[in-house]
Motif scaffolding. Structure first.
Motif, PDB file in Angstrom:
ATOM      1  N   VAL A 207      20.252  -1.222 -18.144  1.00 54.51           N
ATOM      2  CA  VAL A 207      21.448  -0.547 -17.645  1.00 54.51           C
ATOM      3  C   VAL A 207      22.631  -1.515 -17.584  1.00 54.51           C
ATOM      4  O   VAL A 207      23.769  -1.151 -17.891  1.00 54.51           O
ATOM      5  N   TYR A 208      22.354  -2.774 -17.215  1.00 56.88           N
ATOM      6  CA  TYR A 208      23.424  -3.777 -17.164  1.00 56.88           C
ATOM      7  C   TYR A 208      23.992  -4.017 -18.567  1.00 56.88           C
ATOM      8  O   TYR A 208      25.211  -4.142 -18.741  1.00 56.88           O
ATOM      9  N   THR A 209      23.103  -4.070 -19.550  1.00 55.02           N
ATOM     10  CA  THR A 209      23.545  -4.307 -20.929  1.00 55.02           C
ATOM     11  C   THR A 209      24.290  -3.116 -21.501  1.00 55.02           C
ATOM     12  O   THR A 209      25.300  -3.253 -22.197  1.00 55.02           O
ATOM     13  N   HIS A 210      23.782  -1.916 -21.197  1.00 47.10           N
ATOM     14  CA  HIS A 210      24.405  -0.701 -21.736  1.00 47.10           C
ATOM     15  C   HIS A 210      24.199   0.433 -20.727  1.00 47.10           C
ATOM     16  O   HIS A 210      23.144   1.049 -20.692  1.00 47.10           O
ATOM     17  N   ALA A 211      25.208   0.667 -19.907  1.00 49.52           N
ATOM     18  CA  ALA A 211      25.119   1.729 -18.906  1.00 49.52           C
ATOM     19  C   ALA A 211      25.044   3.083 -19.594  1.00 49.52           C
ATOM     20  O   ALA A 211      25.648   3.292 -20.646  1.00 49.52           O
TER      21      ALA A 211
ATOM     22  N   LYS B 152      22.737   8.251 -13.587  1.00 48.36           N
ATOM     23  CA  LYS B 152      22.234   7.074 -12.897  1.00 48.36           C
ATOM     24  C   LYS B 152      20.712   7.095 -12.874  1.00 48.36           C
ATOM     25  O   LYS B 152      20.108   8.135 -12.613  1.00 48.36           O
TER      26      LYS B 152
ATOM     27  N   ARG C 227      12.506  -4.039 -13.418  1.00 47.52           N
ATOM     28  CA  ARG C 227      13.314  -5.185 -13.851  1.00 47.52           C
ATOM     29  C   ARG C 227      13.918  -4.892 -15.218  1.00 47.52           C
ATOM     30  O   ARG C 227      15.087  -5.203 -15.484  1.00 47.52           O
TER      31      ARG C 227
ATOM     32  N   ARG D  60      16.899  -2.454 -14.852  1.00 53.27           N
ATOM     33  CA  ARG D  60      18.132  -3.119 -14.393  1.00 53.27           C
ATOM     34  C   ARG D  60      18.796  -3.856 -15.546  1.00 53.27           C
ATOM     35  O   ARG D  60      20.024  -3.817 -15.701  1.00 53.27           O
ATOM     36  N   GLU D  61      17.995  -4.556 -16.352  1.00 53.41           N
ATOM     37  CA  GLU D  61      18.548  -5.289 -17.499  1.00 53.41           C
ATOM     38  C   GLU D  61      19.155  -4.330 -18.528  1.00 53.41           C
ATOM     39  O   GLU D  61      20.250  -4.571 -19.055  1.00 53.41           O
TER      40      GLU D  61
END
Length: 204
Positions: A127-131, A141, A121, A124-125
């Motif tokens: 990577v969403y905030t800063h790929a 990835k 979890r 995911r957070e």
């Protein structure tokens, strides 16, 4: 004098080898000296947890606030921003019990474990905030992550190609882990494993 200092450093490093937590004791009046930097680097290289103890605080407390002194230390020791600070005076027996209290907290953080579900979890957070940015043609990835051990906390992130990740992304993940879960006073070991390693793990 130099021999005496060298022997003291050698003795301290031997003691540190047998420990999980190191105390970096600074003289508040002198600030950070060369030997302190050597000791801090040794602590990092050997994955030890760390508490920074500022001794003789009574001698400088009227000249500078703790906030100002901490800002000075953090600027000089940018690689140790995760280490808690304890201000003491050994001569006046000031705040010495706080060292033990902090050591107990750091020991607990060193043994903190995240479940695989919680960690993913977090992934995911994060990577969403800063790929993740890449250094190769293949976009980096993260497939999933797991905490493989404690003492100190060690994390493995299974990825498409570890070499594709910019070196700064490991630091980003460590900083986000600290923001969300703490891990004060202890290093975080982060490893990338590529697709071949992931397939080998599933087949073993």
């Amino acid at each position: 004098e130099e021999r005496r200092i060298a022997r003291a450093i050698e003795s301290s490093l031997r003691a540190l080898e047998r420990s999980d937590i190191g105390l970096l004791i600074l003289d508040a009046e002198l600030g950070i000296e060369k030997n302190d930097l050597i000791a801090s680097q040794y602590i990092l290289e050997n994955d030890k947890s760390l508490i920074i103890v500022i001794n003789k605080w009574d001698l400088v407390a009227k000249k500078v606030t703790k906030e100002e002194y901490e800002k000075f230390l953090r600027q000089r020791l940018r690689h140790l921003t995760w280490a808690p600070l304890v201000f003491v005076s050994a001569k006046n027996n000031l705040n010495l019990t706080a060292i033990l209290t902090e050591a107990q907290k750091v020991y607990a953080e060193r043994h903190r474990r995240l479940s695989t579900g919680e960690l993913n979890r977090f992934v995911r957070e994060a990577v969403y905030t800063h790929a993740p940015s890449g250094t190769h043609a293949t976009p980096p990835k993260i497939y999933y992550g797991t905490q493989v051990s404690t003492n100190p906390p060690r994390f493995v992130f299974f990825v498409n190609k570890g070499q594709s990740f910019h070196f700064s992304y490991r630091r980003y993940l460590a900083n986000r882990l600290r923001e969300k879960y703490g891990f004060a006073g202890t290093p975080l070991l982060i490893e990338y494993r590529g697709k071949a390693d992931m397939e080998e793990t599933h087949n073993s």
